[in-house]
Design an enzyme around this catalytic site. Structure first.
Site, PDB file in Angstrom:
ATOM      1  N   SER A 213       0.840  -1.184   0.000  1.00 40.45           N
ATOM      2  CA  SER A 213       0.000   0.000   0.000  1.00 40.45           C
ATOM      3  C   SER A 213       0.886   1.250   0.000  1.00 40.45           C
ATOM      4  CB  SER A 213      -0.949  -0.029   1.199  1.00 40.45           C
ATOM      5  OG  SER A 213      -1.950   0.940   1.066  1.00 40.45           O
ATOM      6  N   ASP A 477      -8.111  -5.659  -5.617  1.00 41.49           N
ATOM      7  CA  ASP A 477      -7.716  -4.543  -4.754  1.00 41.49           C
ATOM      8  C   ASP A 477      -8.749  -3.426  -4.883  1.00 41.49           C
ATOM      9  OD1 ASP A 477      -6.491  -2.308  -3.549  1.00 41.49           O
ATOM     10  OD2 ASP A 477      -4.499  -3.018  -4.081  1.00 41.49           O
ATOM     11  N   HIS A 514      -6.912  -5.938  -0.948  1.00 38.40           N
ATOM     12  CA  HIS A 514      -5.804  -5.007  -0.727  1.00 38.40           C
ATOM     13  C   HIS A 514      -4.762  -5.632   0.209  1.00 38.40           C
ATOM     14  CE1 HIS A 514      -3.734  -1.238  -0.713  1.00 38.40           C
ATOM     15  NE2 HIS A 514      -3.890  -1.058   0.583  1.00 38.40           N
TER      16      HIS A 514
END
Length: 590
Positions: A213, A477, A514
């Site tokens: 991320s 994601d 994610h």
């Protein structure tokens, strides 16, 4: 040994580090296998804060940690744990900022350095244990790496003013924005390598960055801006277009709000209740429609959409329409407003002229359902929030809203870090008027958020010195679009005249949300692949991945293929085994 002199020595050694390039450290051979390099110093307990002769460095603590086992069964080897800070400044917002770091120096050092990237808005020290990503149980510290993590130059407990976005309040100060984007990571790298040299008597033979991320964005920023600092980088679900992705979070919030309004779902303040826009059963229906449209594109009807580039809205929408309610809304069908919301989200944010503001998204089963009736919360947690909740608690609202208001637009907007206030801000976001502010500058903000955060498709310096970058990202994601990441790689490939794969490889993970979770083969060891590429020249064409126990097919294996190749069933063999699939080059994402 005099403990105070030990720490004083570490601090003096780093005095020049705040201005010295990390690349200036000579590369040394790693310790011979089975013969750990002895540390030239040791930690001790009870020191408290210590300001050294190096005026900018404060060693807050340096503690000997014995070999131990964590509550989750992970071994933590004997090491020296150092917590410190440097680069303090007073922000224009009246806040005091500093870069805090967390460093672990193992007694049995393997001669290598590992930087553990951050996440979200950062503002926390991080564990400095060395998460290898991909569901790996071992940590870099266990493998003998010296590991550092840091807070990106702001402390949520100190700098998180609720009236200015809470954890994103640092965005009111330009220097703090720069630290968050890339500067603090670069300076921490220099400090940490200097401390390694002081402690072990030599610098690291190889240096690695691993993060997901925001941590993925940081790794790519290091490769692009400081190509000499790291030999290998894993960027998992990299947020290298953070400001544009935050605009998409506002877009998605408004799209889902329309569905909630149509269904008559509102919170106590009268705002559309996003998490009621879709029940878990509704998301399962959407996933079933995607499966009917795209599951077989890779040659196997196996509950995994292997060819995300071929799974388009044109394929999926007819299947969504087939699930449309013919009368009133019921649990076994989708309302017209829900179908419109999904199409609007997956087609991506646009302004009134139809120009894309971020990217479209890949239709994938990680949206919320999978064969066997299992449901996954990662997609809905970001897009709409927790099922049954009575407040707008989606991460698009709580994290995306504060980041967009305080950190990614210029000038920043004061929005209270409260779900209701943040939801109102996103629902009122104007894509013609407000979206261009990610490119804006002013006297107090001379560099735009976009120029600070975006990843250039130019890694020439990193490639020239032999750097290697592996990007891994879930196709489902919900924060950063795999289609945007694939296009970034395509641009890099054009820039490098078709040679991008020599230094950068992208491995999409079908089904994964994610960073982790979702209906797919989401456990994989990308780090070993990176080390083999960096240290032995073994470029990975595929990475073996396994489905964890919470999926419908625990133990299933698949190859993760280097983009633009996809895993295609060979037409025979056990469909649960990777050996029955081969990586074949398909058309780019487009």
């Amino acid at each position: 040994m005099d403990t105070r002199s030990t720490i004083f020595g570490l601090a003096v050694a780093v005095s020049a580090a705040v201005t010295m390039s990390a690349a200036a450290q000579p590369r040394s051979a790693p310790p011979a296998a089975g013969r750990p390099l002895a540390a030239s110093a040791r930690c001790d307990t009870g020191l408290g804060a210590l300001v050294s002769a190096a005026p900018d460095l404060k060693v807050i603590s340096a503690v000997d940690q014995a070999d131990s086992t964590t509550p989750d069964g992970r071994r933590t080897p004997q090491h020296c744990e150092v917590i410190g800070s440097f680069d303090r400044h007073m922000g224009v917002d009246g806040q005091t900022y500093a870069i805090r770091f967390h460093l672990r120096l193992p007694a049995a050092w393997n001669g290598r350095f590992f930087f553990q990237g951050g996440g979200g808005s950062n503002g926390v020290l991080g564990s400095a244990l060395g998460d290898l990503q991909g569901g790996q149980l071992k940590t870099a510290l266990q493998l003998g790496y010296a590991v550092v993590s840091q807070d990106s130059g702001h402390d949520n407990d100190v700098n998180g003013l609720k009236a200015r976005g809470g954890a994103a309040a640092f965005g009111w100060d330009q220097r703090a924005r720069e630290d968050y984007a890339y500067r603090s990571q670069a300076r921490t790298t220099v400090v940490a390598k200097q401390l390694l040299g002081a402690y072990y008597g030599q610098g690291p033979a190889f240096s690695y960055w691993v993060g997901c991320s925001k941590g993925g964005q940081e790794g790519i920023a290091m490769a692009a801006r400081y190509p000499d600092y790291f030999d290998g980088v894993i960027a998992d679900a990299p947020g290298f277009a953070l400001p544009k992705a935050a605009i998409a979070e506002a877009w998605d919030t408004q799209a889902m709000a329309e569905a909630a309004r149509a269904l008559g779902a509102f919170d106590k303040a009268g705002l559309p209740l996003l998490n009621a826009a879709f029940s878990d059963a509704d998301l399962g229906l959407a996933a079933d429609a995607i499966a009917r449209a795209c599951d077989r594109l890779d040659g196997a009807a196996d509950g995994i959409v292997g060819d995300f580039a071929a799974c388009t809205t044109a394929r999926v929408r007819p299947q969504l329409e087939a699930a449309r309610c013919r009368a009133g809304k019921s649990p076994d069908c989708l309302a017209v407003a829900q179908i419109k919301a999904l199409v609007r989200v997956f087609d991506g944010a646009r302004d009134s002229r139809g120009l894309a503001l971020y990217s479209d998204w890949a239709w994938d089963l990680g949206i919320g359902g999978a064969p066997g009736g299992r449901l996954y919360s990662g997609w809905r947690a970001w897009k709409i929030g927790s099922a049954g909740g009575q407040v707008n608690d989606s991460r698009n609202v709580t994290l995306g809203g504060s980041s967009l208001a305080s950190g990614f637009t210029t000038p920043p907007t004061a929005v209270d870090a409260d779900p209701e206030a943040l939801a109102r801000y996103l629902l009122g976001f104007d894509f013609d008027r407000d979206a261009p502010r990610i490119f804006s500058t002013s006297a107090d903000y001379p560099v735009s958020a976009w120029d600070l955060m975006n990843a250039q498709s130019n890694l020439d310096g990193f490639r020239a010195r032999g750097g290697r970058l592996i990007i891994v990202q879930g196709v489902s994601d919900p924060v950063f679009s795999i289609r945007d990441t694939a296009r970034w790689w395509d641009r890099l490939n054009v820039h490098s005249r078709g040679a991008a794969a020599r230094s950068v490889r992208l491995f999409p993970v079908p089904g994964m949300n994610h960073c982790r979770g979702g209906p797919g083969t989401t456990d994989f060891d990308a780090f070993s692949a990176l080390v083999g590429w960096v240290e032995k020249g073994a470029a990975p064409a595929e990475i073996l991945a396994t489905a964890p126990s919470e999926t419908p097919w625990p133990g299933r294996t698949r190859p993760l293929c280097s983009y633009p190749a996809v895993a295609v069933y060979q037409g025979r063999g056990d469909m649960e085994k990777a050996s029955s699939f081969s990586c074949r080059r398909r058309a780019p994402a487009g």
